[in-house]
Motif scaffolding. Structure first.
Motif, PDB file in Angstrom:
ATOM      1  N   LYS A   1     -93.625  59.996  72.753  1.00  0.00           N
ATOM      2  CA  LYS A   1     -92.497  60.283  73.641  1.00  0.00           C
ATOM      3  C   LYS A   1     -91.739  59.009  73.992  1.00  0.00           C
ATOM      4  O   LYS A   1     -90.509  58.992  74.065  1.00  0.00           O
ATOM      5  N   ALA A   2     -92.501  57.932  74.204  1.00  0.00           N
ATOM      6  CA  ALA A   2     -91.874  56.650  74.535  1.00  0.00           C
ATOM      7  C   ALA A   2     -91.055  56.108  73.370  1.00  0.00           C
ATOM      8  O   ALA A   2     -90.109  55.330  73.569  1.00  0.00           O
ATOM      9  N   LEU A   3     -91.421  56.496  72.146  1.00  0.00           N
ATOM     10  CA  LEU A   3     -90.698  56.040  70.954  1.00  0.00           C
ATOM     11  C   LEU A   3     -89.522  56.953  70.604  1.00  0.00           C
ATOM     12  O   LEU A   3     -88.916  56.797  69.555  1.00  0.00           O
ATOM     13  N   GLU A   4     -89.240  57.902  71.479  1.00  0.00           N
ATOM     14  CA  GLU A   4     -88.044  58.730  71.305  1.00  0.00           C
ATOM     15  C   GLU A   4     -86.876  58.039  72.011  1.00  0.00           C
ATOM     16  O   GLU A   4     -87.033  57.495  73.098  1.00  0.00           O
ATOM     17  N   ASP A   5     -85.720  58.071  71.385  1.00  0.00           N
ATOM     18  CA  ASP A   5     -84.534  57.481  71.998  1.00  0.00           C
ATOM     19  C   ASP A   5     -83.390  58.485  71.915  1.00  0.00           C
ATOM     20  O   ASP A   5     -82.776  58.636  70.857  1.00  0.00           O
ATOM     21  N   PRO A   6     -83.128  59.192  73.006  1.00  0.00           N
ATOM     22  CA  PRO A   6     -82.094  60.229  72.975  1.00  0.00           C
ATOM     23  C   PRO A   6     -80.708  59.703  72.628  1.00  0.00           C
ATOM     24  O   PRO A   6     -79.856  60.448  72.149  1.00  0.00           O
ATOM     25  N   THR A   7     -80.480  58.394  72.835  1.00  0.00           N
ATOM     26  CA  THR A   7     -79.170  57.838  72.487  1.00  0.00           C
ATOM     27  C   THR A   7     -79.027  57.616  70.984  1.00  0.00           C
ATOM     28  O   THR A   7     -77.914  57.465  70.477  1.00  0.00           O
ATOM     29  N   GLY A   8     -80.161  57.566  70.292  1.00  0.00           N
ATOM     30  CA  GLY A   8     -80.132  57.356  68.842  1.00  0.00           C
ATOM     31  C   GLY A   8     -80.043  55.909  68.423  1.00  0.00           C
ATOM     32  O   GLY A   8     -80.153  55.592  67.233  1.00  0.00           O
ATOM     33  N   VAL A   9     -79.877  55.001  69.384  1.00  0.00           N
ATOM     34  CA  VAL A   9     -79.699  53.584  69.041  1.00  0.00           C
ATOM     35  C   VAL A   9     -80.924  53.021  68.333  1.00  0.00           C
ATOM     36  O   VAL A   9     -80.815  52.274  67.356  1.00  0.00           O
ATOM     37  N   PHE A  10     -82.117  53.388  68.833  1.00  0.00           N
ATOM     38  CA  PHE A  10     -83.352  52.852  68.259  1.00  0.00           C
ATOM     39  C   PHE A  10     -84.092  53.881  67.390  1.00  0.00           C
ATOM     40  O   PHE A  10     -85.251  53.665  67.041  1.00  0.00           O
ATOM     41  N   SER A  11     -83.450  54.975  67.056  1.00  0.00           N
ATOM     42  CA  SER A  11     -84.129  56.054  66.317  1.00  0.00           C
ATOM     43  C   SER A  11     -84.719  55.571  65.000  1.00  0.00           C
ATOM     44  O   SER A  11     -85.866  55.884  64.673  1.00  0.00           O
ATOM     45  N   ALA A  12     -83.950  54.813  64.241  1.00  0.00           N
ATOM     46  CA  ALA A  12     -84.417  54.387  62.914  1.00  0.00           C
ATOM     47  C   ALA A  12     -85.608  53.429  62.995  1.00  0.00           C
ATOM     48  O   ALA A  12     -86.632  53.655  62.343  1.00  0.00           O
ATOM     49  N   PRO A  13     -85.538  52.337  63.773  1.00  0.00           N
ATOM     50  CA  PRO A  13     -86.709  51.449  63.844  1.00  0.00           C
ATOM     51  C   PRO A  13     -87.931  52.123  64.452  1.00  0.00           C
ATOM     52  O   PRO A  13     -89.054  51.882  64.019  1.00  0.00           O
ATOM     53  N   PHE A  14     -87.735  52.994  65.447  1.00  0.00           N
ATOM     54  CA  PHE A  14     -88.872  53.670  66.051  1.00  0.00           C
ATOM     55  C   PHE A  14     -89.482  54.694  65.100  1.00  0.00           C
ATOM     56  O   PHE A  14     -90.699  54.880  65.089  1.00  0.00           O
ATOM     57  N   ALA A  15     -88.663  55.350  64.304  1.00  0.00           N
ATOM     58  CA  ALA A  15     -89.191  56.272  63.297  1.00  0.00           C
ATOM     59  C   ALA A  15     -90.042  55.503  62.292  1.00  0.00           C
ATOM     60  O   ALA A  15     -91.083  55.987  61.830  1.00  0.00           O
ATOM     61  N   HIS A  16     -89.619  54.287  61.976  1.00  0.00           N
ATOM     62  CA  HIS A  16     -90.394  53.453  61.052  1.00  0.00           C
ATOM     63  C   HIS A  16     -91.736  53.077  61.669  1.00  0.00           C
ATOM     64  O   HIS A  16     -92.776  53.122  61.001  1.00  0.00           O
ATOM     65  N   LEU A  17     -91.733  52.730  62.960  1.00  0.00           N
ATOM     66  CA  LEU A  17     -92.972  52.350  63.633  1.00  0.00           C
ATOM     67  C   LEU A  17     -93.971  53.504  63.674  1.00  0.00           C
ATOM     68  O   LEU A  17     -95.183  53.294  63.615  1.00  0.00           O
ATOM     69  N   ARG A  18     -93.468  54.734  63.775  1.00  0.00           N
ATOM     70  CA  ARG A  18     -94.361  55.892  63.854  1.00  0.00           C
ATOM     71  C   ARG A  18     -95.055  56.200  62.532  1.00  0.00           C
ATOM     72  O   ARG A  18     -96.011  56.972  62.498  1.00  0.00           O
ATOM     73  N   LYS A  19     -94.600  55.585  61.433  1.00  0.00           N
ATOM     74  CA  LYS A  19     -95.194  55.876  60.127  1.00  0.00           C
ATOM     75  C   LYS A  19     -96.623  55.359  59.994  1.00  0.00           C
ATOM     76  O   LYS A  19     -97.405  55.875  59.198  1.00  0.00           O
ATOM     77  N   ALA A  20     -96.944  54.323  60.719  1.00  0.00           N
ATOM     78  CA  ALA A  20     -98.269  53.704  60.586  1.00  0.00           C
ATOM     79  C   ALA A  20     -98.930  53.615  61.952  1.00  0.00           C
ATOM     80  O   ALA A  20     -98.530  52.811  62.785  1.00  0.00           O
ATOM     81  N   LYS A  21     -99.895  54.470  62.183  1.00  0.00           N
ATOM     82  CA  LYS A  21    -100.606  54.463  63.460  1.00  0.00           C
ATOM     83  C   LYS A  21    -101.679  53.365  63.469  1.00  0.00           C
ATOM     84  O   LYS A  21    -102.333  53.113  62.457  1.00  0.00           O
ATOM     85  N   GLY A  22    -101.848  52.754  64.601  1.00  0.00           N
ATOM     86  CA  GLY A  22    -102.924  51.782  64.751  1.00  0.00           C
ATOM     87  C   GLY A  22    -104.232  52.488  65.058  1.00  0.00           C
ATOM     88  O   GLY A  22    -104.313  53.719  65.112  1.00  0.00           O
ATOM     89  N   LYS A  23    -105.254  51.714  65.267  1.00  0.00           N
ATOM     90  CA  LYS A  23    -106.591  52.272  65.534  1.00  0.00           C
ATOM     91  C   LYS A  23    -106.765  52.675  66.991  1.00  0.00           C
ATOM     92  O   LYS A  23    -107.767  53.291  67.351  1.00  0.00           O
TER      93      LYS A  23
END
Length: 316
Positions: free
Chosen positions: A20-42
């Motif tokens: 939820k914190a990696l959601e950006d309703p403005t869309g400004v950070f949508s692309a980098p945050f979508a990239h971060l969600r691809k690889a989950k940490g431990k």
């Protein structure tokens, strides 16, 4: 009445808070945050906090997951920062954020993540938890320690005379601080007394330092499990434990490093420094001693399991 969550439910809640914190309703950070969600940490820090908070019923307070999500997001922000400084191409098996986008995007995305950390600790609306201020204070203090550790590392890049004491001070900040924060946050949120909180933080800090030593060996031996650029620490001027021990045992390697003969130095360090070196053994023993002081906690067995995962001897 506050809700109680099982360990599994709490970990799922941490992940949900992060998503939820990696959601950006403005869309400004949508692309980098979508990239971060691809690889989950431990989620090691979250697991540490949950197990430090487990009650006799095998559950934790529902106030805990957002606070642990904040710690995981802070950790993620530091990884973005590290990748930018190191010029790392990969992280967790995918392209690093600076490599996938650009340096400015990475800096701004990391900064935005920090705002999310504070939002998770201080949720909007009425009925702010009475202990939220204390958790925010813990987070702020850990961030300061982390920044000092990172700054010390930055100031000592290519310092081949780095002492063991200085190295330990660096990793106590850059890695130990967040592990200590997770354990402290779990113990505090669960209502443990000040002594248990202090012991939990001490255990977390020592576990974190051991984990950093593990990471140093992963980098050194180019283990595929690293999921990031490996063998790069010394090339980037970051002097780690195995290198310090090798320089002490064979001073001529120090001169080779100063001449830029990095590959030769790495080859010698790999052959010369065992994973179970005296420093690792010392910090393993200290972490175990810290854990013994938490024997009365219901989550002690789970904490022991996490300590085993952090052990450098198990990285292969």
């Amino acid at each position: 009445m506050a809700l109680r969550l099982t360990e599994e439910q709490a970990l799922e809640a941490v992940t949900a808070c992060m998503d939820k914190a990696l959601e950006d309703p403005t869309g400004v950070f949508s692309a980098p945050f979508a990239h971060l969600r691809k690889a989950k940490g431990k989620l090691l820090r979250a697991k540490l906090g949950i197990r430090a908070a487990l009650g006799e019923d095998g559950c934790v307070p529902d106030a805990l997951p957002p606070r642990l999500a904040a710690i995981e997001l802070l950790h993620l922000a530091t990884l973005i920062h590290d990748d930018l400084l190191d010029g790392a191409e990969t992280r967790r098996g995918i392209a690093s954020l600076p490599a996938a986008f650009d340096g400015k995007t990475a800096v701004l995305a990391g900064d935005f993540l920090l705002t999310r950390c504070f939002s998770l600790c201080l949720p909007a609306g009425e009925g702010l938890p009475a202990d939220a201020g204390a958790c925010l204070s813990f987070l702020s203090a850990a961030m300061a320690r982390l920044c000092r550790g990172e700054m010390l590392q930055q100031r000592n890049r290519y310092n081949y005379d780095l002492t063991l004491r200085a190295y330990l001070r660096i990793i106590a900040g850059k890695t130990g601080a967040l592990f200590a924060l997770a354990a402290l946050t779990g113990a505090y949120t669960a209502g443990r007394g000040p002594d248990i909180q202090r012991q939990a933080a001490g255990f977390g800090g020592r576990m974190g330092m051991l984990f950093q030593m593990r990471d140093d060996h992963i980098d050194l031996y180019r283990a595929p499990a690293a999921g990031k650029d490996t063998g790069a620490d010394l090339q980037n001027g970051v002097v780690t434990l195995p290198v310090i021990l090798a320089f002490a045992a064979e001073p001529r390697l120090l001169e080779a490093a100063r001449r830029g003969q990095t590959e030769e130095v790495l080859a010698r360090v790999r052959r010369q420094v065992p994973v179970n070196n005296p420093v690792v053994c010392r910090y393993r023993r200290r972490a175990e001693e810290s854990l013994s002081r938490l024997q009365g906690l219901p989550g002690c067995g789970g904490l022991k399991e996490l300590l085993g995962f952090a052990d450098p001897a198990r990285f292969r």
